[in-house]
Scaffold this motif. Structure first.
Motif, PDB file in Angstrom:
ATOM      1  N   ASP A 189      82.256 -64.108  63.729  1.00  0.00           N
ATOM      2  CA  ASP A 189      82.548 -65.218  63.862  1.00  0.00           C
ATOM      3  C   ASP A 189      81.164 -65.625  63.655  1.00  0.00           C
ATOM      4  N   ARG A 190      79.714 -64.913  63.892  1.00  0.00           N
ATOM      5  CA  ARG A 190      78.475 -65.817  63.520  1.00  0.00           C
ATOM      6  C   ARG A 190      78.071 -65.693  61.432  1.00  0.00           C
ATOM      7  N   PRO A 191      77.336 -66.943  61.541  1.00  0.00           N
ATOM      8  CA  PRO A 191      77.267 -67.584  59.940  1.00  0.00           C
ATOM      9  C   PRO A 191      76.323 -65.592  59.828  1.00  0.00           C
ATOM     10  N   LEU A 192      76.653 -65.277  58.308  1.00  0.00           N
ATOM     11  CA  LEU A 192      76.293 -64.513  57.748  1.00  0.00           C
ATOM     12  C   LEU A 192      74.540 -64.600  58.060  1.00  0.00           C
ATOM     13  N   VAL A 193      73.970 -65.687  57.877  1.00  0.00           N
ATOM     14  CA  VAL A 193      72.634 -65.419  57.747  1.00  0.00           C
ATOM     15  C   VAL A 193      71.534 -64.788  58.824  1.00  0.00           C
ATOM     16  N   ARG A 194      72.850 -65.292  60.239  1.00  0.00           N
ATOM     17  CA  ARG A 194      72.574 -65.354  61.355  1.00  0.00           C
ATOM     18  C   ARG A 194      72.724 -64.208  61.559  1.00  0.00           C
ATOM     19  N   ALA A 195      73.253 -63.525  61.008  1.00  0.00           N
ATOM     20  CA  ALA A 195      73.793 -62.230  61.572  1.00  0.00           C
ATOM     21  C   ALA A 195      72.890 -61.350  61.151  1.00  0.00           C
ATOM     22  N   LEU A 196      72.629 -61.259  59.737  1.00  0.00           N
ATOM     23  CA  LEU A 196      71.750 -60.462  58.609  1.00  0.00           C
ATOM     24  C   LEU A 196      70.589 -60.962  59.761  1.00  0.00           C
ATOM     25  N   ARG A 197      69.760 -62.048  59.894  1.00  0.00           N
ATOM     26  CA  ARG A 197      68.447 -62.079  60.817  1.00  0.00           C
ATOM     27  C   ARG A 197      68.620 -60.962  62.492  1.00  0.00           C
ATOM     28  N   VAL A 198      69.577 -61.371  62.918  1.00  0.00           N
ATOM     29  CA  VAL A 198      69.839 -60.633  64.166  1.00  0.00           C
ATOM     30  C   VAL A 198      69.805 -58.516  63.892  1.00  0.00           C
ATOM     31  N   SER A 209      67.356 -56.907  65.387  1.00  0.00           N
ATOM     32  CA  SER A 209      67.695 -55.270  66.352  1.00  0.00           C
ATOM     33  C   SER A 209      67.513 -53.429  66.094  1.00  0.00           C
ATOM     34  N   TYR A 210      67.505 -53.702  64.102  1.00  0.00           N
ATOM     35  CA  TYR A 210      67.490 -52.288  63.797  1.00  0.00           C
ATOM     36  C   TYR A 210      66.098 -52.111  64.094  1.00  0.00           C
ATOM     37  N   PHE A 211      65.130 -52.664  64.204  1.00  0.00           N
ATOM     38  CA  PHE A 211      63.463 -52.586  63.905  1.00  0.00           C
ATOM     39  C   PHE A 211      63.473 -52.010  65.665  1.00  0.00           C
ATOM     40  N   ARG A 212      64.122 -53.036  66.377  1.00  0.00           N
ATOM     41  CA  ARG A 212      63.674 -53.449  68.035  1.00  0.00           C
ATOM     42  C   ARG A 212      64.080 -51.771  68.433  1.00  0.00           C
ATOM     43  N   GLU A 213      65.141 -51.458  67.983  1.00  0.00           N
ATOM     44  CA  GLU A 213      65.531 -50.109  68.852  1.00  0.00           C
ATOM     45  C   GLU A 213      65.301 -49.040  67.826  1.00  0.00           C
ATOM     46  N   THR A 269      69.231 -44.390  64.202  1.00  0.00           N
ATOM     47  CA  THR A 269      69.092 -46.137  64.941  1.00  0.00           C
ATOM     48  C   THR A 269      69.831 -46.891  64.206  1.00  0.00           C
ATOM     49  N   THR A 270      69.677 -46.773  62.568  1.00  0.00           N
ATOM     50  CA  THR A 270      70.552 -46.906  61.959  1.00  0.00           C
ATOM     51  C   THR A 270      72.340 -47.288  62.185  1.00  0.00           C
ATOM     52  N   GLN A 271      72.944 -46.402  62.763  1.00  0.00           N
ATOM     53  CA  GLN A 271      74.410 -46.322  63.073  1.00  0.00           C
ATOM     54  C   GLN A 271      74.563 -46.767  63.975  1.00  0.00           C
ATOM     55  N   THR A 272      73.712 -46.183  65.437  1.00  0.00           N
ATOM     56  CA  THR A 272      73.562 -47.619  66.800  1.00  0.00           C
ATOM     57  C   THR A 272      73.515 -49.277  66.420  1.00  0.00           C
ATOM     58  N   VAL A 273      72.910 -49.687  65.081  1.00  0.00           N
ATOM     59  CA  VAL A 273      72.800 -51.437  65.178  1.00  0.00           C
ATOM     60  C   VAL A 273      74.194 -51.443  64.992  1.00  0.00           C
ATOM     61  N   PHE A 274      74.547 -50.570  64.021  1.00  0.00           N
ATOM     62  CA  PHE A 274      75.900 -51.468  62.970  1.00  0.00           C
ATOM     63  C   PHE A 274      77.776 -51.517  63.871  1.00  0.00           C
ATOM     64  N   VAL A 275      77.126 -49.827  64.509  1.00  0.00           N
ATOM     65  CA  VAL A 275      78.560 -49.324  65.300  1.00  0.00           C
ATOM     66  C   VAL A 275      78.124 -50.191  66.818  1.00  0.00           C
ATOM     67  N   GLY A 276      77.272 -50.417  67.455  1.00  0.00           N
ATOM     68  CA  GLY A 276      77.489 -51.057  68.866  1.00  0.00           C
ATOM     69  C   GLY A 276      77.040 -52.812  68.203  1.00  0.00           C
ATOM     70  N   GLY A 277      76.279 -52.956  67.539  1.00  0.00           N
ATOM     71  CA  GLY A 277      76.096 -54.610  67.564  1.00  0.00           C
ATOM     72  C   GLY A 277      76.994 -55.592  67.279  1.00  0.00           C
TER      73      GLY A 277
END
Length: 95
Positions: A44-53, A57-61, A87-95
């Motif tokens: 339900d997050r707005p797309l812009v917010r999801a892209l920022r997160v 998240s990607y670079f933090r991980e 890292t990419t898989q973790t962000v998109f599967v877990g996020g």
């Protein structure tokens, strides 16, 4: 930009576009495909917010995993590429 078959526009700060472009390049994807992936898992997050997160998240991980692997090992290109993929898989599967 066409995302999941529909035309849309996304307004983000330049730094976030740079981060998303880097993420896409590291995965060998077009940025529109990366944005579509985020769109599919954003809930339900707005797309812009999801892209920022997703970009933060990607670079933090990525940095956390690089620290865990250790500087000497992380510099080796093959392990570095594996780390990026995990890292990419973790962000998109877990996020």
């Amino acid at each position: 930009m066409k995302i999941n078959g529909r035309r849309t526009s996304v307004r983000l700060e330049r730094g976030f576009w740079d981060a998303l472009d880097d993420m896409a390049r590291r995965r060998g994807l077009d940025i529109a495909i990366l944005v579509s992936e985020v769109d599919q898992v954003r809930g339900d997050r707005p797309l812009v917010r999801a892209l920022r997160v997703a970009s933060v998240s990607y670079f933090r991980e990525f940095l956390n995993r690089a620290t865990d692997v250790g500087a000497a090992r992380a510099v080796q290109s093959e392990e570095w590429a594996d780390l990026l993929e995990e890292t990419t898989q973790t962000v998109f599967v877990g996020g």
